[in-house]
Design a protein around this motif. Structure first.
Motif, PDB file in Angstrom:
ATOM      1  N   THR A  63       0.823  -1.207   0.000  1.00  0.00           N
ATOM      2  CA  THR A  63       0.000   0.000   0.000  1.00  0.00           C
ATOM      3  C   THR A  63       0.855   1.253   0.000  1.00  0.00           C
ATOM      4  N   ASN A  64       1.908   1.271   0.820  1.00  0.00           N
ATOM      5  CA  ASN A  64       2.792   2.431   0.871  1.00  0.00           C
ATOM      6  C   ASN A  64       3.466   2.663  -0.474  1.00  0.00           C
ATOM      7  N   LEU A  65       3.946   1.593  -1.098  1.00  0.00           N
ATOM      8  CA  LEU A  65       4.588   1.707  -2.412  1.00  0.00           C
ATOM      9  C   LEU A  65       3.616   2.229  -3.451  1.00  0.00           C
ATOM     10  N   LEU A  66       2.388   1.733  -3.424  1.00  0.00           N
ATOM     11  CA  LEU A  66       1.374   2.199  -4.371  1.00  0.00           C
ATOM     12  C   LEU A  66       1.058   3.670  -4.154  1.00  0.00           C
ATOM     13  N   LEU A  67       0.939   4.083  -2.896  1.00  0.00           N
ATOM     14  CA  LEU A  67       0.559   5.461  -2.587  1.00  0.00           C
ATOM     15  C   LEU A  67       1.586   6.462  -3.086  1.00  0.00           C
ATOM     16  N   TYR A  68       2.871   6.213  -2.837  1.00  0.00           N
ATOM     17  CA  TYR A  68       3.832   7.239  -3.242  1.00  0.00           C
ATOM     18  C   TYR A  68       4.227   7.145  -4.711  1.00  0.00           C
ATOM     19  N   SER A  69       4.158   5.949  -5.310  1.00  0.00           N
ATOM     20  CA  SER A  69       4.573   5.824  -6.707  1.00  0.00           C
ATOM     21  C   SER A  69       3.475   6.201  -7.693  1.00  0.00           C
ATOM     22  N   VAL A  70       2.216   5.886  -7.351  1.00  0.00           N
ATOM     23  CA  VAL A  70       1.103   6.142  -8.271  1.00  0.00           C
ATOM     24  C   VAL A  70       0.293   7.370  -7.858  1.00  0.00           C
ATOM     25  N   PHE A  71      -0.026   7.477  -6.558  1.00  0.00           N
ATOM     26  CA  PHE A  71      -0.883   8.565  -6.088  1.00  0.00           C
ATOM     27  C   PHE A  71      -0.106   9.767  -5.566  1.00  0.00           C
ATOM     28  N   ARG A  72       1.216   9.669  -5.541  1.00  0.00           N
ATOM     29  CA  ARG A  72       2.082  10.781  -5.079  1.00  0.00           C
ATOM     30  C   ARG A  72       1.746  11.191  -3.648  1.00  0.00           C
ATOM     31  N   ILE A  73       1.425  10.205  -2.819  1.00  0.00           N
ATOM     32  CA  ILE A  73       1.089  10.461  -1.420  1.00  0.00           C
ATOM     33  C   ILE A  73       2.149   9.812  -0.542  1.00  0.00           C
ATOM     34  N   GLY A  74       2.700  10.596   0.377  1.00  0.00           N
ATOM     35  CA  GLY A  74       3.704  10.050   1.282  1.00  0.00           C
ATOM     36  C   GLY A  74       5.076   9.991   0.645  1.00  0.00           C
ATOM     37  N   VAL A 273      -3.769  -5.743  -7.795  1.00  0.00           N
ATOM     38  CA  VAL A 273      -4.019  -6.334  -6.479  1.00  0.00           C
ATOM     39  C   VAL A 273      -3.896  -5.271  -5.390  1.00  0.00           C
ATOM     40  N   ALA A 274      -2.857  -4.431  -5.496  1.00  0.00           N
ATOM     41  CA  ALA A 274      -2.655  -3.389  -4.489  1.00  0.00           C
ATOM     42  C   ALA A 274      -3.789  -2.369  -4.511  1.00  0.00           C
ATOM     43  N   LEU A 275      -4.300  -2.022  -5.699  1.00  0.00           N
ATOM     44  CA  LEU A 275      -5.418  -1.087  -5.800  1.00  0.00           C
ATOM     45  C   LEU A 275      -6.675  -1.671  -5.166  1.00  0.00           C
ATOM     46  N   ALA A 276      -6.926  -2.953  -5.390  1.00  0.00           N
ATOM     47  CA  ALA A 276      -8.096  -3.606  -4.800  1.00  0.00           C
ATOM     48  C   ALA A 276      -7.995  -3.627  -3.274  1.00  0.00           C
ATOM     49  N   GLU A 277      -6.811  -3.880  -2.750  1.00  0.00           N
ATOM     50  CA  GLU A 277      -6.607  -3.882  -1.297  1.00  0.00           C
ATOM     51  C   GLU A 277      -6.847  -2.498  -0.713  1.00  0.00           C
ATOM     52  N   LEU A 278      -6.341  -1.469  -1.409  1.00  0.00           N
ATOM     53  CA  LEU A 278      -6.517  -0.102  -0.923  1.00  0.00           C
ATOM     54  C   LEU A 278      -7.982   0.307  -0.967  1.00  0.00           C
ATOM     55  N   TRP A 279      -8.707  -0.114  -2.003  1.00  0.00           N
ATOM     56  CA  TRP A 279     -10.133   0.230  -2.100  1.00  0.00           C
ATOM     57  C   TRP A 279     -10.925  -0.424  -0.982  1.00  0.00           C
ATOM     58  N   ASP A 280     -10.533  -1.624  -0.592  1.00  0.00           N
ATOM     59  CA  ASP A 280     -11.216  -2.306   0.519  1.00  0.00           C
ATOM     60  C   ASP A 280     -11.088  -1.508   1.809  1.00  0.00           C
ATOM     61  N   VAL A 281      -9.954  -0.840   1.978  1.00  0.00           N
ATOM     62  CA  VAL A 281      -9.763   0.004   3.159  1.00  0.00           C
ATOM     63  C   VAL A 281     -10.743   1.167   3.149  1.00  0.00           C
ATOM     64  N   LEU A 282     -11.054   1.676   1.934  1.00  0.00           N
ATOM     65  CA  LEU A 282     -11.958   2.817   1.803  1.00  0.00           C
ATOM     66  C   LEU A 282     -13.421   2.384   1.720  1.00  0.00           C
ATOM     67  N   GLY A 283     -13.694   1.081   1.813  1.00  0.00           N
ATOM     68  CA  GLY A 283     -15.054   0.579   1.637  1.00  0.00           C
ATOM     69  C   GLY A 283     -16.032   1.106   2.668  1.00  0.00           C
ATOM     70  N   MET A 284     -15.572   1.426   3.877  1.00  0.00           N
ATOM     71  CA  MET A 284     -16.474   1.911   4.917  1.00  0.00           C
ATOM     72  C   MET A 284     -17.098   3.247   4.515  1.00  0.00           C
TER      73      MET A 284
END
Length: 418
Positions: A63-74, A273-284
């Motif tokens: 998730t951390n790798l996805l956030l900073y490499s794709v979403f420019r977060i962190g 796979v990483a995007l699906a995992e991150l979306w599950d976190v935002l499911g609430m």
């Protein structure tokens, strides 16, 4: 006959019926709109990057790798050495790679160092490529390409000069003002973090950091823009890189090889796979929106039921006359139920029309201003189930005034009150 009578009864009380119908249509449009946007947002989110088989970065969580490499977060936990990047990119199984170097900013927007492969191979959505609205890719060391949102919010055009700042803050006192970059290209809106990114060459990132150490300019060690061009500007390290394979059959084999790379602690992740995992976190949050919309709809249906109950007193004599001319109690019960279902059905139809027209009218504006590509057709199997649920809920709630009509029609309607 009973359907005609229900229509005429509603028309006779058209003022109240229209107000109820409008509120019901808005509520239906709201719940279907939230459901539609939820699906569109998920589709857009999971399509932020496409056509990329692996994302490689320093050893960290996916998730951390996805956030900073794709979403420019962190920020990255560490960098990747240039030698490791070159060694991996020369693998026979790899078709292309896109190096990413992060760490600087411009007026609150992230600066990304990369190469021409970014504009050639980066894909988003349904494998859409990056398109320029004005200008083209960078060629010189001090040239930059802006995302659509950067250019719009800051008012930049081709030929303007920008100054990159050290670090990621909105306001920075460490400016690389001795080496400004010229805007040579502006990208079309994509609805992804690309819109909020300033793109420069990797060599440009190296050039602005000559004479700097630990985020500060070294006294007496300054290097001018012209002198920097005479230096070797090969990067020492990058933040991450994207990988496209010649055959997807090699994905898991290469992923394992990178994760076990001995010269450096690296992590290779599958972006889907990483995007699906991150979306599950935002499911609430997604579920909370549906709950709020459902409560609004329920409040509207309760209001419709209350309106029907309130009209019972005015209609007591009408219902009693119907009983007197031969209408049985079940007929009156069905009459109120049909009136409620007619209102609910018209509310659903008008709600769908209202939502469709709104989406159709907002499509160009959302695409040009925010890069959001939303379908104007809100109908799908889930929307049809929701519509059927609205009708069922309306039928259940209308049982209350229907039972009242059944029990009181004759007794209360023909009695004389003084």
């Amino acid at each position: 006959m009973i359907l005609k009578l229900a229509r005429k009864s509603l028309w006779n009380r058209r003022g109240t019926a229209i107000l109820t119908l409008v509120s019901l249509a808005i509520s239906v449009a709201l719940i279907l709109g939230i459901n539609h946007l939820r699906h569109q947002a998920k589709q857009s989110f999971t399509s932020t990057i496409s056509g990329t088989d692996l994302i490689v970065g320093a050893r960290s969580g996916s998730t951390n790798l996805l956030l900073y490499s794709v979403f420019r977060i962190g920020n990255a936990t560490n960098n990747i050495s240039w030698e490791s990047y070159q060694a991996i990119s020369k693998s026979r199984e790899i078709d292309w790679t896109i190096p990413l170097s992060l760490g600087d900013s411009h007026r609150g927007f992230r600066v990304l160092g990369t190469d021409h492969n970014y504009f050639e191979h980066y894909r988003y959505g349904d494998r859409r490529g990056l398109v320029f609205t004005r200008g083209g890719p960078f060629e010189g060391v001090y040239e930059s390409v802006l995302g659509a949102q950067v250019a719009r919010e800051l008012g930049y055009k081709i030929g303007d000069e920008i100054v990159i700042a050290q670090g990621l803050g909105d306001v920075s006192f460490s400016q690389h003002d001795d080496k400004p970059f010229t805007v040579v290209g502006i990208l079309e809106p994509t609805g992804t973090p690309v819109d909020r990114t300033v793109h420069v060459r990797l060599e440009g990132i190296e050039a602005i950091h000559l004479g700097w150490q630990h985020g500060a300019r070294l006294p007496g060690r300054g290097v001018s823009a012209e002198e920097a061009l005479q230096r070797e500007l090969q990067p020492e390290a990058i933040t991450a890189f994207l990988v496209g394979l010649k055959s997807r059959m090699a994905t898991f084999r290469l992923q394992r090889a990178i994760n076990e790379y001995r010269k450096e602690a690296l992590t290779a992740i599958l972006p889907g796979v990483a995007l699906a995992e991150l979306w599950d976190v935002l499911g609430m949050v997604e579920n909370m929106l549906i709950v709020v919309a459902f409560l609004v709809l329920l409040a509207t249906l309760v209001g419709m039921t209350t309106t029907l109950l309130s009209s019972m007193k005015e209609r007591q004599r009408e219902l009693a006359i119907l009983r007197a001319v031969g209408a049985h109690a079940g007929y009156l019960f069905a009459l109120i139920e049909i009136e409620a279902l007619l209102l609910a059905l018209l509310g659903v139809v008008l709600g769908i029309l209202l939502l469709t027209v709104s989406l159709y009218m907002l499509q160009p504006w959302l695409a040009s201003e925010y890069g959001l590509f939303i379908s104007a057709n809100p109908l799908n199997s889930e929307a049809l189930w929701i519509s059927a649920g609205v009708l069922l809920l309306a039928a259940l709630l209308s049982l209350i005034p229907s039972v009242v009509a059944y029990r009181r029609a004759l007794a209360d309607g023909l009695s004389v009150r003084t």
